[in-house]
Design an enzyme around this catalytic site. Structure first.
Site, PDB file in Angstrom:
ATOM      1  N   SER A 151      -1.275   4.565   2.313  1.00 61.01           N
ATOM      2  CA  SER A 151      -0.013   4.813   2.993  1.00 61.01           C
ATOM      3  C   SER A 151      -0.005   4.170   4.386  1.00 61.01           C
ATOM      4  CB  SER A 151       0.249   6.326   3.049  1.00 61.01           C
ATOM      5  OG  SER A 151       1.566   6.615   3.434  1.00 61.01           O
ATOM      6  N   ASP A 247       7.135   5.166  -6.313  1.00 57.25           N
ATOM      7  CA  ASP A 247       6.721   5.619  -4.982  1.00 57.25           C
ATOM      8  C   ASP A 247       7.563   4.860  -3.959  1.00 57.25           C
ATOM      9  OD1 ASP A 247       5.564   6.204  -2.567  1.00 57.25           O
ATOM     10  OD2 ASP A 247       3.515   5.704  -3.150  1.00 57.25           O
ATOM     11  N   HIS A 273       4.194   9.958  -4.295  1.00 58.25           N
ATOM     12  CA  HIS A 273       3.328   9.453  -3.225  1.00 58.25           C
ATOM     13  C   HIS A 273       2.155  10.388  -2.955  1.00 58.25           C
ATOM     14  CE1 HIS A 273       2.429   6.988   0.275  1.00 58.25           C
ATOM     15  NE2 HIS A 273       2.383   8.068   1.039  1.00 58.25           N
TER      16      HIS A 273
END
Length: 303
Positions: A151, A247, A273
């Site tokens: 991320s 995502d 996610h």
């Protein structure tokens, strides 16, 4: 008489020249340079240096600047821990150093206006990670690196990989064994080596680049910078790109649309996610966690 004086002067000159040569050869500052067939001395590797350092960059809300990079405890549910802890159990610290990036890891938005902005958080993480790589490479010049990020951490690691691949990173490209970016917000199809189920979208920063001024009302201080210029350069074949279908961070639609709606989707709770450790729709029959452990182990054991 003139010939005798000439001979004496010549002898005196030769003595002076000879003494100068002896003195020059005896000083440490005038050692002869190695010739074309004489190899230069390689940098020495201290005995305490590990063979490989695995560097992990956690995602938003999974780290803190005062966390212990060797034994992080800030967020026990951090996705990166599902990868780093098994590696620490498999290898001794003398063989492999596992280091987790400690940084603020926040994302200021309308739902969390008290937090550090994405730009500031990312810059802080980048600086801290660069410092670790620089010091390690200085002290242990033969230690190789495996870099993995998730991320916001994937954006940081991907940006550093971009610089390394272009030849002006904090460590040389030959010291990088592999890079893995999971849910990279600057993801581009065809850049790096896609792993797992294919996705058609792009990273949120790429998707929202043209709408950046409009998204600031939702995400103040979060600059959508678009794709990385030059991709991953000479290490492109060593960069693994992992993105779960649907995502919104890495599989966002490409093209101009409703900026506010898309920005709101970006900061909304995203179940996909948050499930890389267990999601079977990324690597059929396995998980992203297991794939990363196997990948890192293969790189570490390769040589």
């Amino acid at each position: 008489m003139r010939k005798i004086l000439t001979i004496i002067a010549t002898l005196v000159l030769l003595v002076v020249i000879g003494a100068g040569v002896v003195n020059w050869l005896g000083t440490g500052d005038n050692k002869p340079l190695p010739g074309p067939d004489q190899p230069t001395t390689e940098a020495e590797q201290p005995d305490w240096c590990p063979k490989v350092e695995v560097v992990a960059a956690p995602g938003t809300w999974e780290s803190a600047p005062n966390d212990d990079p060797i034994n992080p405890t800030f967020n026990p549910a951090s996705f990166m821990l599902t990868v780093t802890q098994p590696l620490q159990q498999r290898y001794t610290a003398d063989e492999v150093k596992v280091w987790t990036l400690p940084y603020t890891a926040q994302f200021k938005n309308v739902n969390a206006m008290h937090e550090m902005s994405y730009d500031q958080s990312r810059q802080e993480g980048t600086s801290t990670l660069e410092n670790e790589l620089r010091i390690m490479n200085r002290d242990c010049p033969k230690t190789d690196f495996v870099l993995v990020g998730f991320s916001q951490g994937a954006v940081i690691v991907g940006d550093l990989a971009n610089q390394i691949g272009a030849g002006h990173g904090v460590i040389p490209a030959e010291r990088v064994r592999g890079v893995a970016v999971v849910a990279d917000g600057r993801r581009e199809p065809g850049v790096g080596q896609a792993q797992g189920n294919p996705v058609a979208g792009v990273g949120a920063e790429v998707s929202l680049e043209l709408l950046n001024p409009l998204t600031q009302a939702i995400m103040p201080g979060a600059t959508m910078r678009g794709p990385r210029e030059g991709g991953f350069g000479v290490i492109n074949d060593r960069v693994m790109d992992i993105c779960a279908p649907d995502d919104h961070i890495c599989d966002a639609p490409l093209g101009v649309g409703n900026a506010v709606t898309r920005a709101q989707a970006l900061i909304a709770a995203n179940a996909v996610h948050a499930q890389y450790a267990t999601n079977p729709n990324v690597f059929p029959g396995s998980t992203t966690t297991q794939w990363l452990i196997d990948w890192a182990t293969g790189l570490i054991d390769a040589k």
